[in-house]
Design an enzyme around this catalytic site. Structure first.
Site, PDB file in Angstrom:
ATOM      1  N   ARG A   1       0.831  -1.196   0.000  1.00  3.75           N
ATOM      2  CA  ARG A   1       0.000   0.000   0.000  1.00  3.75           C
ATOM      3  C   ARG A   1       0.870   1.252   0.000  1.00  3.75           C
ATOM      4  O   ARG A   1       1.862   1.323   0.721  1.00  3.75           O
ATOM      5  CB  ARG A   1      -0.894  -0.010   1.241  1.00  3.75           C
ATOM      6  CG  ARG A   1      -1.712   1.251   1.437  1.00  3.75           C
ATOM      7  CD  ARG A   1      -2.532   1.143   2.705  1.00  3.75           C
ATOM      8  NE  ARG A   1      -3.251   2.392   2.967  1.00  3.75           N
ATOM      9  CZ  ARG A   1      -4.062   2.571   4.008  1.00  3.75           C
ATOM     10  NH1 ARG A   1      -4.250   1.588   4.877  1.00  3.75           N
ATOM     11  NH2 ARG A   1      -4.683   3.723   4.193  1.00  3.75           N
TER      12      ARG A   1
ATOM     13  N   ASP B   1       0.532   5.525   0.540  1.00  2.96           N
ATOM     14  CA  ASP B   1      -0.374   6.512   1.117  1.00  2.96           C
ATOM     15  C   ASP B   1      -0.892   7.485   0.069  1.00  2.96           C
ATOM     16  O   ASP B   1      -0.355   7.580  -1.042  1.00  2.96           O
ATOM     17  CB  ASP B   1       0.346   7.324   2.203  1.00  2.96           C
ATOM     18  CG  ASP B   1       0.861   6.458   3.343  1.00  2.96           C
ATOM     19  OD1 ASP B   1       0.358   5.336   3.504  1.00  2.96           O
ATOM     20  OD2 ASP B   1       1.756   6.930   4.067  1.00  2.96           O
TER      21      ASP B   1
ATOM     22  N   ARG C   1       8.196   8.286   5.595  1.00  2.14           N
ATOM     23  CA  ARG C   1       7.891   9.697   5.806  1.00  2.14           C
ATOM     24  C   ARG C   1       8.300  10.162   7.211  1.00  2.14           C
ATOM     25  O   ARG C   1       8.746  11.293   7.391  1.00  2.14           O
ATOM     26  CB  ARG C   1       6.409   9.947   5.557  1.00  2.14           C
ATOM     27  CG  ARG C   1       6.005   9.760   4.095  1.00  2.14           C
ATOM     28  CD  ARG C   1       4.501   9.721   3.923  1.00  2.14           C
ATOM     29  NE  ARG C   1       3.875  10.958   4.381  1.00  2.14           N
ATOM     30  CZ  ARG C   1       2.555  11.079   4.579  1.00  2.14           C
ATOM     31  NH1 ARG C   1       1.754  10.026   4.360  1.00  2.14           N
ATOM     32  NH2 ARG C   1       2.054  12.219   4.979  1.00  2.14           N
TER      33      ARG C   1
END
Length: 265
Positions: free
Chosen positions: A55, A57, A201
């Site tokens: 996945r 974001d 991040r």
């Protein structure tokens, strides 16, 4: 039934992430709609289910997202790619397709993932700074790489995991974490067997926090060992982040390049 794997590229700015979400425009929803239209056809064709390697974001980009799907009809690669790319939105494309074995799984067969975060380090913004983060305070590449060196190896990365994550996993093996500089552009590259939710991040945000506050590079080790998300830096903007590659062989820093090979050896 035949199983195929494709390499998908996308600019994630206009999407709510890669994974299907009710009422949201996502990479997966657009890809499945295009695949169903092309392979099955007709009005409101049955959905072709896709499995992504992982996945990404909302706002995150990809050059090497691997996706597999099943189909009853054999696919002619060259004709299929041209047709699929003609249906997909302009900010999503498919660069390759390969028939894979029954045992192949885009996510579970993956051995490593490679991400890059692009930073522009100067006082002013430029119209050419697409998909990068502008940082105005001076960054020291040597200090940054010293800080990143503490992340190499197998560790509990709880400090760099989103508090909103539902996955209980916390241990990852980082094979490479390094910054390179070309003019005023800095590329942070990280390669690991897996990543936790928001991990790249948060690491980037922590790296920039250490530089901004002039902490010693060893601060990264201290934060890592604390296993405390509140000690780390902010979850930085997704716009500079790109999934570069998913590898299906064990990581080897000499042999592995940016080429995107799907086949599991």
């Amino acid at each position: 039934m035949s199983k195929y794997a494709i390499v998908v590229e996308y600019i994630g700015t206009n999407y709510a992430g890669s994974q299907i979400q009710p009422g949201q425009r996502t990479i997966q929803s657009e890809l499945e709609k295009a695949l169903s239209t092309l392979i099955i056809g007709g009005i409101n064709p049955p959905r072709i289910k896709t499995i992504f390697s992982g996945r990404t974001d909302a706002g995150v980009h990809a050059k090497g997202q691997v996706v597999h799907f099943m189909t009853e009809e054999p696919i002619v690669a060259s004709r299929f790619l041209n047709s699929l790319n003609g249906i997909l939105p302009k900010d999503i494309s498919v660069s390759s397709i390969e028939e894979v074995s029954e045992n192949f799984h885009a996510q579970k067969s993956g051995k490593f993932r490679q991400y890059q975060y692009k930073i522009v380090n100067r006082q002013y913004r430029s119209a050419w700074d697409n998909h990068s983060l502008l940082v105005r305070n001076p960054l020291n590449i040597q200090r940054m790489n010293k800080a990143l060196s503490y992340l190499i190896g197998e560790h509990d990365f709880t400090s760099f995991k989103s508090t909103q994550a539902t996955d209980t996993a916390k241990v990852c093996i980082v094979y490479k974490a390094e910054c390179t500089k070309n003019g005023d552009e800095i590329i942070f590259e990280i390669i690991a067997n897996r990543f936790l939710y928001n991990m790249v991040r948060v690491i980037t945000g922590t790296l920039l926090m250490i530089e901004k506050k002039d902490f010693a590079p060893e601060k990264m080790r201290e934060i890592l060992e604390s296993k405390d998300r509140t000690k780390a830096g902010p979850t930085i903007s997704p716009d500079g982040l790109t999934l570069i590659k998913v590898g299906y062989e064990p990581y080897n820093k000499i042999e592995n390049t940016n080429t995107m090979e799907i086949t599991e050896k």
